[in-house]
Design a protein around this motif. Structure first.
Motif, PDB file in Angstrom:
ATOM      1  N   PRO A   3       0.829  -1.205   0.000  1.00  0.00           N
ATOM      2  CA  PRO A   3       0.000   0.000   0.000  1.00  0.00           C
ATOM      3  C   PRO A   3       0.867   1.261   0.000  1.00  0.00           C
ATOM      4  O   PRO A   3       1.861   1.347   0.721  1.00  0.00           O
ATOM      5  CB  PRO A   3      -0.808  -0.116   1.299  1.00  0.00           C
ATOM      6  CG  PRO A   3      -0.874  -1.590   1.556  1.00  0.00           C
ATOM      7  CD  PRO A   3       0.468  -2.112   1.084  1.00  0.00           C
ATOM      8  N   CYS A  29      -0.143   2.419  -5.328  1.00  0.00           N
ATOM      9  CA  CYS A  29      -0.843   1.211  -4.900  1.00  0.00           C
ATOM     10  C   CYS A  29      -1.937   1.587  -3.897  1.00  0.00           C
ATOM     11  O   CYS A  29      -1.713   2.359  -2.965  1.00  0.00           O
ATOM     12  CB  CYS A  29       0.147   0.223  -4.273  1.00  0.00           C
ATOM     13  SG  CYS A  29      -0.591  -1.371  -3.827  1.00  0.00           S
ATOM     14  N   ASP A  30      -3.119   1.018  -4.122  1.00  0.00           N
ATOM     15  CA  ASP A  30      -4.261   1.291  -3.240  1.00  0.00           C
ATOM     16  C   ASP A  30      -4.004   0.755  -1.828  1.00  0.00           C
ATOM     17  O   ASP A  30      -3.101  -0.061  -1.601  1.00  0.00           O
ATOM     18  CB  ASP A  30      -5.531   0.643  -3.806  1.00  0.00           C
ATOM     19  CG  ASP A  30      -5.965   1.302  -5.111  1.00  0.00           C
ATOM     20  OD1 ASP A  30      -5.660   2.490  -5.326  1.00  0.00           O
ATOM     21  OD2 ASP A  30      -6.606   0.595  -5.920  1.00  0.00           O
ATOM     22  N   ASP A  31      -4.810   1.205  -0.887  1.00  0.00           N
ATOM     23  CA  ASP A  31      -4.653   0.823   0.520  1.00  0.00           C
ATOM     24  C   ASP A  31      -4.760  -0.685   0.758  1.00  0.00           C
ATOM     25  O   ASP A  31      -4.175  -1.214   1.708  1.00  0.00           O
ATOM     26  CB  ASP A  31      -5.699   1.533   1.389  1.00  0.00           C
ATOM     27  CG  ASP A  31      -5.431   3.038   1.480  1.00  0.00           C
ATOM     28  OD1 ASP A  31      -4.276   3.460   1.248  1.00  0.00           O
ATOM     29  OD2 ASP A  31      -6.384   3.788   1.778  1.00  0.00           O
ATOM     30  N   ASP A  32      -5.482  -1.383  -0.122  1.00  0.00           N
ATOM     31  CA  ASP A  32      -5.623  -2.833   0.065  1.00  0.00           C
ATOM     32  C   ASP A  32      -4.416  -3.608  -0.474  1.00  0.00           C
ATOM     33  O   ASP A  32      -4.314  -4.824  -0.274  1.00  0.00           O
ATOM     34  CB  ASP A  32      -6.917  -3.341  -0.583  1.00  0.00           C
ATOM     35  CG  ASP A  32      -6.950  -3.136  -2.096  1.00  0.00           C
ATOM     36  OD1 ASP A  32      -5.926  -2.739  -2.701  1.00  0.00           O
ATOM     37  OD2 ASP A  32      -8.028  -3.375  -2.682  1.00  0.00           O
ATOM     38  N   GLY A  33      -3.497  -2.932  -1.160  1.00  0.00           N
ATOM     39  CA  GLY A  33      -2.313  -3.585  -1.692  1.00  0.00           C
ATOM     40  C   GLY A  33      -2.592  -4.498  -2.871  1.00  0.00           C
ATOM     41  O   GLY A  33      -1.734  -5.275  -3.273  1.00  0.00           O
ATOM     42  N   GLN A  34      -3.788  -4.405  -3.444  1.00  0.00           N
ATOM     43  CA  GLN A  34      -4.187  -5.300  -4.530  1.00  0.00           C
ATOM     44  C   GLN A  34      -4.083  -4.679  -5.925  1.00  0.00           C
ATOM     45  O   GLN A  34      -3.987  -5.398  -6.914  1.00  0.00           O
ATOM     46  CB  GLN A  34      -5.627  -5.772  -4.299  1.00  0.00           C
ATOM     47  CG  GLN A  34      -5.805  -6.530  -3.007  1.00  0.00           C
ATOM     48  CD  GLN A  34      -4.987  -7.814  -2.987  1.00  0.00           C
ATOM     49  OE1 GLN A  34      -5.046  -8.620  -3.905  1.00  0.00           O
ATOM     50  NE2 GLN A  34      -4.197  -7.996  -1.935  1.00  0.00           N
ATOM     51  N   SER A  35      -4.142  -3.358  -6.018  1.00  0.00           N
ATOM     52  CA  SER A  35      -4.144  -2.723  -7.339  1.00  0.00           C
ATOM     53  C   SER A  35      -3.591  -1.297  -7.254  1.00  0.00           C
ATOM     54  O   SER A  35      -3.452  -0.734  -6.165  1.00  0.00           O
ATOM     55  CB  SER A  35      -5.561  -2.703  -7.920  1.00  0.00           C
ATOM     56  OG  SER A  35      -6.418  -1.953  -7.074  1.00  0.00           O
TER      57      SER A  35
END
Length: 99
Positions: A3, A29-35
């Motif tokens: 993130p 990177c978004d806070d969820d670390g996914q995208s």
């Protein structure tokens, strides 16, 4: 991905990044670390604009604004914006343009 991690991004054609006005942006990177989020600050090629005569807008390595527009810029001679109707004189008819 972590993130908040940032990566350079550029969607312009190959060979145009860092030429003329073209430059990479950053995506985070978004806070969820996914995208990753959108590419921010990226500048890709656009058609040459003779409004910006000293700038390579299409990122081809050349400033392509030449001719009458460039001549007018260099010599501060505005181009006619409207044509005046023909006027009659003692010797005949002549035409003029508004400068």
């Amino acid at each position: 991905m972590l993130p908040g991690e940032t990566l350079a991004c550029y969607a312009g054609p190959d060979g145009t990044m860092d030429v003329g006005t073209c430059q990479a942006g950053l995506k985070t990177c978004d806070d969820d670390g996914q995208s990753f989020g959108p590419c921010v600050g990226e500048v890709v090629p656009t058609p040459e604009s003779c409004v910006t005569v000293d700038v390579d807008d299409d990122c081809d390595g050349a400033i392509d604004c030449v001719g009458e527009i460039e001549w007018g810029r260099l010599f501060s001679s505005p181009a006619p914006t409207t044509a005046s109707p023909p006027t009659s004189t003692a010797r005949g008819t002549s035409s003029s343009a508004a400068w």
